[in-house]
Design a protein around this motif. Sequence first.
Motif, PDB file in Angstrom:
ATOM      1  N   UNK A 146     102.730  20.609 -24.801  1.00  0.00           N
ATOM      2  CA  UNK A 146     101.641  19.685 -25.110  1.00  0.00           C
ATOM      3  C   UNK A 146     101.708  18.474 -24.203  1.00  0.00           C
ATOM      4  N   UNK A 147     102.930  17.981 -23.980  1.00  0.00           N
ATOM      5  CA  UNK A 147     103.100  16.863 -23.056  1.00  0.00           C
ATOM      6  C   UNK A 147     102.724  17.273 -21.636  1.00  0.00           C
ATOM      7  N   UNK A 148     103.008  18.521 -21.262  1.00  0.00           N
ATOM      8  CA  UNK A 148     102.632  19.010 -19.936  1.00  0.00           C
ATOM      9  C   UNK A 148     101.115  18.990 -19.756  1.00  0.00           C
ATOM     10  N   UNK A 149     100.381  19.382 -20.795  1.00  0.00           N
ATOM     11  CA  UNK A 149      98.921  19.358 -20.689  1.00  0.00           C
ATOM     12  C   UNK A 149      98.390  17.938 -20.578  1.00  0.00           C
ATOM     13  N   UNK A 150      99.045  16.985 -21.263  1.00  0.00           N
ATOM     14  CA  UNK A 150      98.649  15.584 -21.114  1.00  0.00           C
ATOM     15  C   UNK A 150      98.896  15.092 -19.685  1.00  0.00           C
ATOM     16  N   UNK A 151     100.010  15.509 -19.100  1.00  0.00           N
ATOM     17  CA  UNK A 151     100.294  15.130 -17.718  1.00  0.00           C
ATOM     18  C   UNK A 151      99.237  15.687 -16.766  1.00  0.00           C
ATOM     19  N   UNK A 176     105.292  21.005  -1.771  1.00  0.00           N
ATOM     20  CA  UNK A 176     106.053  21.739  -2.774  1.00  0.00           C
ATOM     21  C   UNK A 176     106.654  20.792  -3.813  1.00  0.00           C
ATOM     22  N   UNK A 177     107.213  19.666  -3.356  1.00  0.00           N
ATOM     23  CA  UNK A 177     107.775  18.697  -4.288  1.00  0.00           C
ATOM     24  C   UNK A 177     106.691  18.080  -5.174  1.00  0.00           C
ATOM     25  N   UNK A 178     105.516  17.842  -4.605  1.00  0.00           N
ATOM     26  CA  UNK A 178     104.411  17.334  -5.421  1.00  0.00           C
ATOM     27  C   UNK A 178     104.018  18.346  -6.486  1.00  0.00           C
ATOM     28  N   UNK A 179     104.031  19.618  -6.138  1.00  0.00           N
ATOM     29  CA  UNK A 179     103.672  20.653  -7.112  1.00  0.00           C
ATOM     30  C   UNK A 179     104.710  20.776  -8.217  1.00  0.00           C
ATOM     31  N   UNK A 180     105.969  20.465  -7.936  1.00  0.00           N
ATOM     32  CA  UNK A 180     107.026  20.584  -8.942  1.00  0.00           C
ATOM     33  C   UNK A 180     107.230  19.307  -9.746  1.00  0.00           C
ATOM     34  N   UNK A 181     106.583  18.216  -9.366  1.00  0.00           N
ATOM     35  CA  UNK A 181     106.841  16.931 -10.019  1.00  0.00           C
ATOM     36  C   UNK A 181     106.414  16.935 -11.486  1.00  0.00           C
ATOM     37  N   UNK A 182     105.167  17.303 -11.756  1.00  0.00           N
ATOM     38  CA  UNK A 182     104.694  17.298 -13.143  1.00  0.00           C
ATOM     39  C   UNK A 182     105.461  18.293 -14.021  1.00  0.00           C
ATOM     40  N   UNK A 183     105.707  19.533 -13.572  1.00  0.00           N
ATOM     41  CA  UNK A 183     106.546  20.411 -14.398  1.00  0.00           C
ATOM     42  C   UNK A 183     107.935  19.846 -14.650  1.00  0.00           C
ATOM     43  N   UNK A 184     108.528  19.206 -13.636  1.00  0.00           N
ATOM     44  CA  UNK A 184     109.860  18.641 -13.813  1.00  0.00           C
ATOM     45  C   UNK A 184     109.845  17.494 -14.824  1.00  0.00           C
ATOM     46  N   UNK A 185     108.817  16.663 -14.779  1.00  0.00           N
ATOM     47  CA  UNK A 185     108.706  15.560 -15.747  1.00  0.00           C
ATOM     48  C   UNK A 185     108.519  16.113 -17.158  1.00  0.00           C
ATOM     49  N   UNK A 186     107.673  17.134 -17.295  1.00  0.00           N
ATOM     50  CA  UNK A 186     107.449  17.730 -18.610  1.00  0.00           C
ATOM     51  C   UNK A 186     108.734  18.337 -19.176  1.00  0.00           C
ATOM     52  N   UNK A 187     109.568  18.897 -18.317  1.00  0.00           N
ATOM     53  CA  UNK A 187     110.842  19.448 -18.765  1.00  0.00           C
ATOM     54  C   UNK A 187     111.884  18.359 -19.005  1.00  0.00           C
ATOM     55  N   UNK A 188     111.826  17.280 -18.225  1.00  0.00           N
ATOM     56  CA  UNK A 188     112.895  16.288 -18.242  1.00  0.00           C
ATOM     57  C   UNK A 188     112.821  15.344 -19.432  1.00  0.00           C
ATOM     58  N   UNK A 189     111.635  14.928 -19.841  1.00  0.00           N
ATOM     59  CA  UNK A 189     111.546  13.877 -20.862  1.00  0.00           C
ATOM     60  C   UNK A 189     112.160  14.282 -22.207  1.00  0.00           C
ATOM     61  N   UNK A 190     111.877  15.474 -22.753  1.00  0.00           N
ATOM     62  CA  UNK A 190     112.572  15.832 -23.999  1.00  0.00           C
ATOM     63  C   UNK A 190     114.087  15.908 -23.839  1.00  0.00           C
ATOM     64  N   UNK A 191     114.553  16.408 -22.679  1.00  0.00           N
ATOM     65  CA  UNK A 191     115.993  16.480 -22.451  1.00  0.00           C
ATOM     66  C   UNK A 191     116.592  15.089 -22.290  1.00  0.00           C
TER      67      UNK A 191
END
Length: 314
Positions: A146-151, A176-191
């Motif tokens: 859900x947070x990923x969709x908000x991003x 490539x790094x720009x494409x991975x930024x939002x997925x990485x943020x979505x994975x990182x914040x809960x952790x």
Amino acid sequence: MARYLLRRLLSLAASLVAASLVIFAVIEVVPGDPAAYMLGMNAAPDTVAALRESLGLNVSLPARYANWLGGMLVGDFGISYTYKVPVADLVADRLLISLPLAGLALVLSTAIALPIGLLAAARRGRWPDYAVMGGTQLGIAVPNFWFAMLLVLAFALHWRIFPAGGFPGWDAPLMALRALTLPAVALALPQAAILARVLRSALIETLGQDYIRTARAKGLTGAQALTRHALRNAMIPVLTILGMQFSFLLAGAIIIENVFYIPGLGRLIFQAITQRDLIVVESVVMILVFAVILVTFLTDLAYAAVDPRLRTRG
């Protein structure tokens, strides 16, 4: 220390054998015939039989397990039923995306969690502590998809800073790094929320020890005692969480990779399950289990590096 390492290596090998038996048994009890599924319901029986023979599905289960396990020991994971290419090549291509994604997410979560965990422990019982605890509780409670969709709505569709999905390849590293930024943020914040809470609890427990009071009595400030003594001794539970987080980020990013259409290892597992590509599912899950066990082993070594008492006991 050498005996400790040998015991850990033997335990790692035994865990891998047990995991391979469980994975093979679970996959093989799935109902349906992969060959019949690939050819369709109207396929002729002789055609299905020929495909089963070419895929090695007509031999006994012990022989199939032995062939699969023996192949993995030499780096041969078999041929994908769907893609008709070696599974090792598929996994290698997807790991080139999933490993950087997991590493970037782990770096982000650590960079976020360490300062706010230190702040909450240093200001225990004050408003910064309450703010950090409230924010981390929200970070744990909010689902990452859900947070990923908000991003995506905010940074891809509204402000157009990052792409909404896809992966352009490593030929263009910045893209490539720009494409991975939002997925990485979505994975990182809960952790990061989990790691910050664990760090705060470990630091508060450590700050109550006698050697911290002795350090303060010798003239160290609260911040110096926190960073020079308490932080190092509070790293044991933090290292445990970091090891678990990397394993989760590598193996548990299936939903995030599907939200962002990232062709990583998680998306490969999802596609293999829907296509009943059993050899891919077995091999990828086994690789992920190996990664989890290896990270656990390296975490144990990190314990010994952080706490000299463990080296003495070893």
